[in-house]
Motif scaffolding. Structure first.
Motif, PDB file in Angstrom:
ATOM      1  N   VAL A   1      15.646  -9.797  19.170  1.00 33.87           N
ATOM      2  CA  VAL A   1      16.032 -11.124  19.670  1.00 33.87           C
ATOM      3  C   VAL A   1      17.517 -11.367  19.427  1.00 33.87           C
ATOM      4  O   VAL A   1      18.221 -11.922  20.270  1.00 33.87           O
ATOM      5  N   VAL A   2      17.999 -10.899  18.269  1.00 30.54           N
ATOM      6  CA  VAL A   2      19.415 -11.095  17.934  1.00 30.54           C
ATOM      7  C   VAL A   2      20.289 -10.074  18.659  1.00 30.54           C
ATOM      8  O   VAL A   2      21.327 -10.431  19.239  1.00 30.54           O
ATOM      9  N   ASN A   3      19.901  -8.813  18.625  1.00 33.58           N
ATOM     10  CA  ASN A   3      20.672  -7.760  19.274  1.00 33.58           C
ATOM     11  C   ASN A   3      19.976  -7.378  20.582  1.00 33.58           C
ATOM     12  O   ASN A   3      19.109  -6.507  20.624  1.00 33.58           O
ATOM     13  N   ARG A   4      20.342  -8.035  21.640  1.00 36.15           N
ATOM     14  CA  ARG A   4      19.661  -7.837  22.922  1.00 36.15           C
ATOM     15  C   ARG A   4      20.004  -6.502  23.569  1.00 36.15           C
ATOM     16  O   ARG A   4      19.356  -6.098  24.537  1.00 36.15           O
ATOM     17  N   ARG A   5      21.002  -5.821  23.042  1.00 38.67           N
ATOM     18  CA  ARG A   5      21.351  -4.501  23.588  1.00 38.67           C
ATOM     19  C   ARG A   5      20.583  -3.372  22.908  1.00 38.67           C
ATOM     20  O   ARG A   5      20.595  -2.235  23.375  1.00 38.67           O
ATOM     21  N   ALA A   6      19.905  -3.667  21.815  1.00 33.07           N
ATOM     22  CA  ALA A   6      19.176  -2.628  21.085  1.00 33.07           C
ATOM     23  C   ALA A   6      18.030  -2.101  21.938  1.00 33.07           C
ATOM     24  O   ALA A   6      17.351  -2.855  22.646  1.00 33.07           O
ATOM     25  N   LYS A   7      17.810  -0.807  21.859  1.00 34.24           N
ATOM     26  CA  LYS A   7      16.706  -0.176  22.561  1.00 34.24           C
ATOM     27  C   LYS A   7      15.488  -0.138  21.634  1.00 34.24           C
ATOM     28  O   LYS A   7      15.605   0.207  20.459  1.00 34.24           O
ATOM     29  N   LEU A   8      14.328  -0.471  22.187  1.00 38.18           N
ATOM     30  CA  LEU A   8      13.106  -0.575  21.398  1.00 38.18           C
ATOM     31  C   LEU A   8      12.102   0.486  21.828  1.00 38.18           C
ATOM     32  O   LEU A   8      11.805   0.633  23.018  1.00 38.18           O
ATOM     33  N   LEU A   9      11.575   1.209  20.847  1.00 31.47           N
ATOM     34  CA  LEU A   9      10.555   2.234  21.075  1.00 31.47           C
ATOM     35  C   LEU A   9       9.387   1.967  20.129  1.00 31.47           C
ATOM     36  O   LEU A   9       9.597   1.585  18.974  1.00 31.47           O
ATOM     37  N   ILE A  10       8.152   2.168  20.605  1.00 28.84           N
ATOM     38  CA  ILE A  10       6.955   1.815  19.844  1.00 28.84           C
ATOM     39  C   ILE A  10       6.004   3.007  19.806  1.00 28.84           C
ATOM     40  O   ILE A  10       5.757   3.654  20.824  1.00 28.84           O
ATOM     41  N   HIS A  11       5.467   3.274  18.626  1.00 31.67           N
ATOM     42  CA  HIS A  11       4.447   4.326  18.489  1.00 31.67           C
ATOM     43  C   HIS A  11       3.303   3.813  17.618  1.00 31.67           C
ATOM     44  O   HIS A  11       3.511   2.961  16.741  1.00 31.67           O
ATOM     45  N   SER A  12       2.107   4.324  17.855  1.00 28.82           N
ATOM     46  CA  SER A  12       0.936   3.976  17.048  1.00 28.82           C
ATOM     47  C   SER A  12       0.242   5.231  16.564  1.00 28.82           C
ATOM     48  O   SER A  12      -0.035   6.135  17.365  1.00 28.82           O
ATOM     49  N   HIS A  13      -0.027   5.283  15.259  1.00 25.91           N
ATOM     50  CA  HIS A  13      -0.841   6.377  14.720  1.00 25.91           C
ATOM     51  C   HIS A  13      -2.293   6.236  15.149  1.00 25.91           C
ATOM     52  O   HIS A  13      -3.007   7.227  15.307  1.00 25.91           O
ATOM     53  N   GLU A  14      -2.740   4.984  15.280  1.00 22.39           N
ATOM     54  CA  GLU A  14      -4.144   4.688  15.559  1.00 22.39           C
ATOM     55  C   GLU A  14      -4.257   3.874  16.836  1.00 22.39           C
ATOM     56  O   GLU A  14      -3.322   3.157  17.217  1.00 22.39           O
ATOM     57  N   TYR A  15      -5.450   3.958  17.468  1.00 23.33           N
ATOM     58  CA  TYR A  15      -5.762   3.050  18.563  1.00 23.33           C
ATOM     59  C   TYR A  15      -6.481   1.837  17.981  1.00 23.33           C
ATOM     60  O   TYR A  15      -7.471   1.979  17.256  1.00 23.33           O
ATOM     61  N   HIS A  16      -5.978   0.653  18.284  1.00 26.02           N
ATOM     62  CA  HIS A  16      -6.550  -0.581  17.753  1.00 26.02           C
ATOM     63  C   HIS A  16      -7.304  -1.313  18.860  1.00 26.02           C
ATOM     64  O   HIS A  16      -6.711  -1.753  19.851  1.00 26.02           O
ATOM     65  N   GLU A  17      -8.621  -1.431  18.704  1.00 26.88           N
ATOM     66  CA  GLU A  17      -9.419  -2.182  19.665  1.00 26.88           C
ATOM     67  C   GLU A  17      -9.080  -3.668  19.577  1.00 26.88           C
ATOM     68  O   GLU A  17      -8.746  -4.165  18.496  1.00 26.88           O
ATOM     69  N   PRO A  18      -9.145  -4.393  20.697  1.00 23.20           N
ATOM     70  CA  PRO A  18      -8.767  -5.819  20.673  1.00 23.20           C
ATOM     71  C   PRO A  18      -9.510  -6.634  19.622  1.00 23.20           C
ATOM     72  O   PRO A  18      -8.907  -7.486  18.958  1.00 23.20           O
ATOM     73  N   GLN A  19     -10.799  -6.363  19.436  1.00 23.84           N
ATOM     74  CA  GLN A  19     -11.562  -7.155  18.466  1.00 23.84           C
ATOM     75  C   GLN A  19     -11.170  -6.851  17.024  1.00 23.84           C
ATOM     76  O   GLN A  19     -11.456  -7.637  16.115  1.00 23.84           O
ATOM     77  N   GLU A  20     -10.490  -5.735  16.806  1.00 23.97           N
ATOM     78  CA  GLU A  20     -10.066  -5.385  15.455  1.00 23.97           C
ATOM     79  C   GLU A  20      -9.104  -6.421  14.891  1.00 23.97           C
ATOM     80  O   GLU A  20      -9.103  -6.700  13.684  1.00 23.97           O
ATOM     81  N   TYR A  21      -8.296  -7.011  15.757  1.00 25.14           N
ATOM     82  CA  TYR A  21      -7.304  -7.975  15.289  1.00 25.14           C
ATOM     83  C   TYR A  21      -7.945  -9.291  14.826  1.00 25.14           C
ATOM     84  O   TYR A  21      -7.286 -10.095  14.170  1.00 25.14           O
ATOM     85  N   MET A  22      -9.209  -9.502  15.179  1.00 21.89           N
ATOM     86  CA  MET A  22      -9.887 -10.738  14.803  1.00 21.89           C
ATOM     87  C   MET A  22     -10.612 -10.613  13.476  1.00 21.89           C
ATOM     88  O   MET A  22     -11.210 -11.575  12.998  1.00 21.89           O
TER      89      MET A  22
END
Length: 399
Positions: free
Chosen positions: A128-149
């Motif tokens: 949000v502060v550095n709008r020029r920064a490049k963002l990359l995302i990785h996940s070790h695990e697959y998270h099912e939607p209901q897991e977050y609840m």
């Protein structure tokens, strides 16, 4: 030229060279020592002289060997201890994103890689502060939607809300560990551009291949078949009890278990085993010591029951670690994520078993291995990470 002037010029030169290198921040809330793929990523990136790598993680509190790698600077916070007070855990949950955000501001990296939704908040604040920064995302695990609840997931649920509302759209790269998990992720998040979602498997480094097949070459006629399991365990989520009972019934089979992460019931069960052909090492084994250790064995075990989609479609780092060293792999039929790797046509073999019916299986064909079989193709973490590294280099070289 006096000494002070020489040192000043040297510091300026080093600083100038550092500014020319791409600055990569890797945010990993869980202690990196618990996740070999995270350690491999940090080492692979830092081996490239064009990149300057810093990691942001928590201290490990399970007596694991501390991760160290030349070229990687780690900044740590205290990990929330389940045995501590609720207030102390809350403070530690809050400190990590805030301190990491401040550290990112002071360093101002060009690229931020965050791993798992638990790590999302400091990356969000920085982007949000550095709008020029490049963002990359990785996940070790697959998270099912209901897991977050689930209970205890309030902070992660908030982070995932940030992902869905902002971070997934902002990111230039999103990766899961295999093709099945990519499909599941895209089904859960149809608004995400599929072209930026990639497969990034959990592979060991190329250096591990130096010990390939040593254990089978040294196996002699009449020698016990030696099995090994490395990783977390629970009686509920794995076929631990089934494999132990089967080994107890086989006088020419030995099993060693290296597990530093188990619940109290499972730890007690393992500690009370009385079979002298089953070894239990509650301290586990440090990742860098694993290649040499695995050469003592013939077969590596994967024991997950597949209680969730994450484990059904899991091709864990254990699979590839066993294979690159040269061990055959036995895995449960419930784990569909391993099935694409199953074969008798190459060595090492990957063999699907019904762990609920081990007594009914004829194991004679599994006790010996045809050394005339061709070697299976082996890729490494360096190969797998190459597209991600090239993307990072292209982003940093243009800045």
């Amino acid at each position: 030229m006096d000494e002070a002037t020489q040192w000043g010029r040297r510091d300026w030169t080093i600083g100038f060279q550092s500014m020319k290198r791409g600055r990569i921040a890797v945010v990993h809330w869980f202690p990196v020592e618990y996740y070999p793929p995270a350690m491999n990523l940090l080492r692979t990136f830092s081996d490239d002289s064009r990149l300057e790598v810093r990691g942001y993680t928590c201290h490990n509190n399970r007596d694991r060997g501390v991760f160290k790698s030349e070229g990687v600077q780690l900044a740590r916070c205290l990990f929330p201890d389940r045995n501590g007070s609720r207030f102390r855990r809350l403070v530690r949950y809050v400190l990590f994103p805030l301190l990491t955000f401040l550290r990112l501001l002071f360093w101002w990296p060009q690229v931020v890689v965050y791993i798992e939704p638990h790590s999302a908040l400091p990356a969000f604040l920085y982007c949000v502060v550095n709008r020029r920064a490049k963002l990359l995302i990785h996940s070790h695990e697959y998270h099912e939607p209901q897991e977050y609840m689930q209970r205890g997931m309030r902070m992660v649920r908030m982070n995932h809300w940030l992902e869905r509302r902002y971070l997934f759209q902002r990111a230039e790269w999103i990766s899961q560990t295999n093709r099945d998990r990519v499909k599941l992720f895209l089904a859960d998040h149809p608004a995400v551009d599929a072209s930026k979602v990639h497969e990034l498997p959990n592979l060991p480094p190329a250096s591990w291949s130096r010990v390939r097949n040593r254990s089978w070459q040294e196996r002699r006629d009449g020698e016990p078949l030696r099995l090994v399991y490395v990783g977390s365990l629970s009686l509920r989520d794995t076929f631990l009890r089934e494999i132990v009972q089967w080994v107890e019934s086989q006088p020419d089979v030995e099993l060693d278990i290296y597990c530093y992460n188990s619940d109290s019931e499972t730890g007690r069960y393992l500690s009370e085993l009385s079979c002298d052909r089953i070894g239990y090492f509650s301290h586990g084994v440090d990742y860098d010591d694993l290649p040499e250790l695995l050469t003592r064995y013939h077969v590596g075990l994967i024991l997950y029951r597949g209680m969730t989609q994450n484990y059904v479609f899991n091709a864990s780092n254990k699979l590839f670690e066993y294979l690159v060293v040269g061990l055959d792999v036995w895995y449960p039929q419930q784990m569909l994520g391993v099935k694409p790797h199953a074969t008798f046509a190459y060595r090492p073999r990957v063999i699907e078993l019904d762990f609920e019916q081990l007594a009914d299986i004829d194991f004679e064909r599994y006790r010996q291995r045809d050394e005339q079989l061709p070697w299976r193709d082996q890729t490494t973490c360096e190969d797998a990470l190459s597209p991600l590294k090239e993307l990072i280099l292209s982003e940093t070289s243009n800045r």
